[in-house]
Design a protein around this motif. Structure first.
Motif, PDB file in Angstrom:
ATOM      1  N   PRO A 139       0.802  -1.229   0.000  1.00 58.16           N
ATOM      2  CA  PRO A 139       0.000   0.000   0.000  1.00 58.16           C
ATOM      3  C   PRO A 139       0.833   1.276   0.000  1.00 58.16           C
ATOM      4  CG  PRO A 139       0.099  -0.892   2.209  1.00 58.16           C
ATOM      5  CD  PRO A 139       0.821  -1.879   1.327  1.00 58.16           C
ATOM      6  N   LYS A 140       0.281   2.278  -0.672  1.00 62.73           N
ATOM      7  CA  LYS A 140       0.849   3.628  -0.646  1.00 62.73           C
ATOM      8  C   LYS A 140       0.048   4.544   0.276  1.00 62.73           C
ATOM      9  CE  LYS A 140       3.796   2.439  -3.836  1.00 62.73           C
ATOM     10  NZ  LYS A 140       5.223   2.189  -3.478  1.00 62.73           N
ATOM     11  N   ALA A 141      -1.198   4.166   0.547  1.00 65.95           N
ATOM     12  CA  ALA A 141      -2.075   4.963   1.388  1.00 65.95           C
ATOM     13  C   ALA A 141      -3.036   4.033   2.115  1.00 65.95           C
ATOM     14  CB  ALA A 141      -2.854   5.977   0.545  1.00 65.95           C
ATOM     15  N   ARG A 142      -3.731   4.566   3.103  1.00 70.32           N
ATOM     16  CA  ARG A 142      -4.691   3.771   3.862  1.00 70.32           C
ATOM     17  C   ARG A 142      -5.861   3.384   2.966  1.00 70.32           C
ATOM     18  NH1 ARG A 142      -4.121   4.493  10.172  1.00 70.32           N
ATOM     19  NH2 ARG A 142      -5.117   2.475   9.910  1.00 70.32           N
ATOM     20  N   GLY A 143      -6.511   2.282   3.332  1.00 70.52           N
ATOM     21  CA  GLY A 143      -7.686   1.847   2.604  1.00 70.52           C
ATOM     22  C   GLY A 143      -7.403   1.067   1.339  1.00 70.52           C
ATOM     23  N   GLN A 144      -6.149   0.699   1.106  1.00 66.03           N
ATOM     24  CA  GLN A 144      -5.788  -0.036  -0.107  1.00 66.03           C
ATOM     25  C   GLN A 144      -5.549  -1.524   0.151  1.00 66.03           C
ATOM     26  OE1 GLN A 144      -2.300   2.026  -1.568  1.00 66.03           O
ATOM     27  NE2 GLN A 144      -3.506   3.606  -2.588  1.00 66.03           N
ATOM     28  N   THR A 145      -4.958  -1.856   1.279  1.00 64.83           N
ATOM     29  CA  THR A 145      -4.511  -3.225   1.548  1.00 64.83           C
ATOM     30  C   THR A 145      -4.809  -3.581   3.000  1.00 64.83           C
ATOM     31  OG1 THR A 145      -2.763  -2.986  -0.093  1.00 64.83           O
ATOM     32  CG2 THR A 145      -2.515  -4.772   1.493  1.00 64.83           C
ATOM     33  N   TRP A 146      -5.254  -4.841   3.193  1.00 69.18           N
ATOM     34  CA  TRP A 146      -5.652  -5.291   4.527  1.00 69.18           C
ATOM     35  C   TRP A 146      -4.819  -6.475   4.978  1.00 69.18           C
ATOM     36  CZ3 TRP A 146      -8.714  -2.323   1.732  1.00 69.18           C
ATOM     37  CH2 TRP A 146      -9.560  -1.433   2.388  1.00 69.18           C
ATOM     38  N   LEU A 147      -4.444  -6.437   6.244  1.00 68.94           N
ATOM     39  CA  LEU A 147      -3.858  -7.586   6.928  1.00 68.94           C
ATOM     40  C   LEU A 147      -4.920  -8.128   7.868  1.00 68.94           C
ATOM     41  CD1 LEU A 147      -1.614  -9.483   7.978  1.00 68.94           C
ATOM     42  CD2 LEU A 147      -0.887  -7.617   9.498  1.00 68.94           C
ATOM     43  N   TYR A 148      -5.416  -9.320   7.554  1.00 73.58           N
ATOM     44  CA  TYR A 148      -6.402  -9.969   8.411  1.00 73.58           C
ATOM     45  C   TYR A 148      -5.678 -10.890   9.384  1.00 73.58           C
ATOM     46  CZ  TYR A 148      -9.980  -8.137   5.333  1.00 73.58           C
ATOM     47  OH  TYR A 148     -10.799  -7.289   4.624  1.00 73.58           O
ATOM     48  N   LEU A 149      -6.133 -10.883  10.627  1.00 71.69           N
ATOM     49  CA  LEU A 149      -5.509 -11.670  11.689  1.00 71.69           C
ATOM     50  C   LEU A 149      -6.546 -12.568  12.344  1.00 71.69           C
ATOM     51  CD1 LEU A 149      -3.497  -8.823  13.497  1.00 71.69           C
ATOM     52  CD2 LEU A 149      -2.662 -10.365  11.697  1.00 71.69           C
ATOM     53  N   SER A 150      -6.091 -13.733  12.814  1.00 73.96           N
ATOM     54  CA  SER A 150      -6.951 -14.588  13.627  1.00 73.96           C
ATOM     55  C   SER A 150      -6.080 -15.400  14.580  1.00 73.96           C
ATOM     56  CB  SER A 150      -7.813 -15.507  12.752  1.00 73.96           C
ATOM     57  OG  SER A 150      -7.027 -16.448  12.044  1.00 73.96           O
ATOM     58  N   PHE A 184       0.197  -2.054  14.347  1.00 75.38           N
ATOM     59  CA  PHE A 184      -0.028  -1.594  12.980  1.00 75.38           C
ATOM     60  C   PHE A 184      -0.936  -0.363  12.915  1.00 75.38           C
ATOM     61  CE2 PHE A 184       0.800  -6.159  12.869  1.00 75.38           C
ATOM     62  CZ  PHE A 184       1.704  -6.282  11.830  1.00 75.38           C
ATOM     63  N   ALA A 185      -1.108   0.323  14.038  1.00 71.08           N
ATOM     64  CA  ALA A 185      -2.158   1.337  14.152  1.00 71.08           C
ATOM     65  C   ALA A 185      -2.029   2.491  13.166  1.00 71.08           C
ATOM     66  CB  ALA A 185      -2.188   1.878  15.586  1.00 71.08           C
ATOM     67  N   ALA A 186      -0.810   2.869  12.797  1.00 73.44           N
ATOM     68  CA  ALA A 186      -0.613   4.095  12.009  1.00 73.44           C
ATOM     69  C   ALA A 186      -0.802   3.905  10.509  1.00 73.44           C
ATOM     70  CB  ALA A 186       0.780   4.676  12.290  1.00 73.44           C
ATOM     71  N   GLY A 187      -0.900   2.655  10.039  1.00 75.81           N
ATOM     72  CA  GLY A 187      -1.069   2.429   8.603  1.00 75.81           C
ATOM     73  C   GLY A 187       0.223   2.681   7.830  1.00 75.81           C
ATOM     74  N   PRO A 188       0.176   2.596   6.489  1.00 74.09           N
ATOM     75  CA  PRO A 188      -1.035   2.530   5.664  1.00 74.09           C
ATOM     76  C   PRO A 188      -1.707   1.171   5.614  1.00 74.09           C
ATOM     77  CG  PRO A 188       0.887   2.488   4.250  1.00 74.09           C
ATOM     78  CD  PRO A 188       1.404   2.720   5.643  1.00 74.09           C
ATOM     79  N   LEU A 189      -1.043   0.097   6.012  1.00 68.92           N
ATOM     80  CA  LEU A 189      -1.676  -1.214   6.020  1.00 68.92           C
ATOM     81  C   LEU A 189      -2.809  -1.220   7.037  1.00 68.92           C
ATOM     82  CD1 LEU A 189      -1.202  -4.106   4.777  1.00 68.92           C
ATOM     83  CD2 LEU A 189       0.086  -4.620   6.858  1.00 68.92           C
ATOM     84  N   GLU A 190      -3.986  -1.659   6.612  1.00 74.71           N
ATOM     85  CA  GLU A 190      -5.130  -1.754   7.513  1.00 74.71           C
ATOM     86  C   GLU A 190      -5.140  -3.138   8.157  1.00 74.71           C
ATOM     87  OE1 GLU A 190      -6.817   0.824   8.057  1.00 74.71           O
ATOM     88  OE2 GLU A 190      -6.887   2.069   6.260  1.00 74.71           O
ATOM     89  N   VAL A 191      -5.591  -3.212   9.403  1.00 76.13           N
ATOM     90  CA  VAL A 191      -5.600  -4.480  10.134  1.00 76.13           C
ATOM     91  C   VAL A 191      -6.999  -4.759  10.661  1.00 76.13           C
ATOM     92  CG1 VAL A 191      -4.671  -5.750  12.095  1.00 76.13           C
ATOM     93  CG2 VAL A 191      -3.183  -4.253  10.783  1.00 76.13           C
ATOM     94  N   GLU A 192      -7.419  -6.019  10.523  1.00 73.06           N
ATOM     95  CA  GLU A 192      -8.733  -6.432  11.029  1.00 73.06           C
ATOM     96  C   GLU A 192      -8.619  -7.838  11.600  1.00 73.06           C
ATOM     97  OE1 GLU A 192     -13.248  -7.241   9.322  1.00 73.06           O
ATOM     98  OE2 GLU A 192     -11.981  -5.719   8.364  1.00 73.06           O
ATOM     99  N   VAL A 193      -9.210  -8.048  12.763  1.00 72.64           N
ATOM    100  CA  VAL A 193      -9.203  -9.355  13.416  1.00 72.64           C
ATOM    101  C   VAL A 193     -10.485 -10.100  13.072  1.00 72.64           C
ATOM    102  CG1 VAL A 193      -9.175 -10.572  15.635  1.00 72.64           C
ATOM    103  CG2 VAL A 193      -7.723  -8.556  15.289  1.00 72.64           C
ATOM    104  N   LEU A 194     -10.338 -11.368  12.655  1.00 75.94           N
ATOM    105  CA  LEU A 194     -11.492 -12.172  12.229  1.00 75.94           C
ATOM    106  C   LEU A 194     -11.964 -13.157  13.296  1.00 75.94           C
ATOM    107  CD1 LEU A 194     -10.547 -13.004   8.534  1.00 75.94           C
ATOM    108  CD2 LEU A 194     -11.948 -11.131   9.402  1.00 75.94           C
ATOM    109  N   GLY A 195     -11.257 -13.237  14.397  1.00 74.46           N
ATOM    110  CA  GLY A 195     -11.675 -14.160  15.438  1.00 74.46           C
ATOM    111  C   GLY A 195     -10.488 -14.848  16.073  1.00 74.46           C
ATOM    112  N   THR A 196     -10.770 -15.863  16.872  1.00 70.32           N
ATOM    113  CA  THR A 196      -9.730 -16.515  17.672  1.00 70.32           C
ATOM    114  C   THR A 196      -9.244 -17.836  17.072  1.00 70.32           C
ATOM    115  OG1 THR A 196     -11.427 -17.593  19.033  1.00 70.32           O
ATOM    116  CG2 THR A 196     -10.575 -15.471  19.802  1.00 70.32           C
ATOM    117  N   ASP A 197      -9.782 -18.236  15.932  1.00 65.46           N
ATOM    118  CA  ASP A 197      -9.402 -19.510  15.325  1.00 65.46           C
ATOM    119  C   ASP A 197      -8.261 -19.337  14.335  1.00 65.46           C
ATOM    120  OD1 ASP A 197     -11.437 -20.777  16.714  1.00 65.46           O
ATOM    121  OD2 ASP A 197     -12.886 -20.557  15.069  1.00 65.46           O
ATOM    122  N   VAL A 198      -7.146 -20.029  14.585  1.00 68.96           N
ATOM    123  CA  VAL A 198      -6.060 -20.047  13.616  1.00 68.96           C
ATOM    124  C   VAL A 198      -6.564 -20.720  12.332  1.00 68.96           C
ATOM    125  CG1 VAL A 198      -3.815 -21.072  13.070  1.00 68.96           C
ATOM    126  CG2 VAL A 198      -4.201 -20.035  15.314  1.00 68.96           C
ATOM    127  N   GLY A 199      -6.318 -20.078  11.214  1.00 72.50           N
ATOM    128  CA  GLY A 199      -6.772 -20.583   9.925  1.00 72.50           C
ATOM    129  C   GLY A 199      -7.850 -19.731   9.293  1.00 72.50           C
TER     130      GLY A 199
END
Length: 288
Positions: free
Chosen positions: A125-136, A147-162
């Protein structure tokens, strides 16, 4: 002063983008230069990463390690980290099937390592809102402030690995799978002598098959060719994901073969779509 010290494995094109977000979020980011290419060294220096020399030193220095590498190296890299007595948090953000990621997690967790599953969707990513890192995973939430400052966006999908890997696999199945299908269609049409006829027919179809859209699609093919070598195993990982979900895996196995035929374009921009299509011919067509 940096809030956390984090090791990145490795600062390739995407890894450098992940490292940039970590540094923007007031973290010190380290890497290990031993055995790495001049290009990787240049990226790391440009990104302001601290070189600790060896993987062993990285494991001793950093309580958190983030792995971003081609999928064929992910399991071995996790094994190397294990061999250096690492006992912190390990985020595996590589393009692997959920089952493959769970096997890596089990190995690390058995040795007391906190494991986080990650899946990256998008280009560096060059700016926010372009690329997401999903975590579980059980430890996913504690990673988000890094990862709070970006530009990579981060979102948690839950507690299950996979789960993060499952989303990555399904998204890439369509995005990269459709490019492979387009390459095969163009290659077949070219070899059968009807490529220009096909292009003309597509323009008659109206949106979304108008000329502008087709030009963009062929542009995707040209931009994908230098990265095709990296996508071969990813297609096999997607096939394994589909098979585990009860879906036919054969399409993405074929996509892996298509990308493998383009392996020689590694880090090289092809001059034209025709140059790409020439690499697809694996045998002479059968006589009619």
């Amino acid at each position: 002063m940096a809030e956390h010290r984090i090791g990145i494995l490795h600062p390739g094109e995407m890894g450098s983008a992940v490292a940039a977000t970590l540094r923007n979020s007031v973290n010190e980011v380290c890497w290990a230069s031993e055995g790495r290419s001049h290009l990787t060294r240049a990226r790391a220096e440009s990104a302001g990463l601290r070189d600790v020399g060896t993987l062993e030193r990285l494991c001793q220095t950093c309580p958190t390690i983030v792995s971003v590498c081609p999928p064929e190296f992910a399991a071995d890299l996790a094994g190397e980290v294990l061999s250096h007595q690492f006992h912190g948090t390990y985020l595996d953000a590589n393009a692997l099937s959920p089952e493959h990621k769970q096997k890596i997690a089990a190995r690390l967790q058995a040795r007391g390592i906190d494991f986080v599953d990650g899946g990256i969707i998008g280009l560096p990513p060059k700016a926010r809102g372009q690329t997401w890192l999903y975590l579980s995973g059980q430890n996913a939430e504690k990673m988000t402030p890094l990862f709070a400052a970006g530009p990579l966006e981060v979102e948690v999908l839950g507690t299950d690995v996979g789960k993060a890997s499952a989303l990555k696999m399904c998204f890439a199945a369509q995005s990269k799978g459709s490019i492979a299908l387009l390459i095969a269609v163009l290659g077949a049409a070219d070899h059968l002598g009807v490529l220009e006829d096909l292009r003309r027919q597509w323009t008659r179809g109206g949106p979304p098959l108008d000329k502008t859209t087709m030009d963009k699609s062929e542009g995707h093919v040209l931009r994908s060719a230098p990265k095709a070598w990296r996508w071969v195993l990813e297609m096999h990982e997607i096939a394994a994901t589909f098979e585990a979900a009860g879906m036919p895996p054969e399409f993405h196995r074929a996509a892996a073969r298509i990308y493998d035929l383009l392996r020689e374009f590694k880090n090289t921009d092809p001059a034209s779509i025709e140059e790409v299509l020439k690499r697809l011919v694996t045998k002479e067509p059968r006589a009619s």
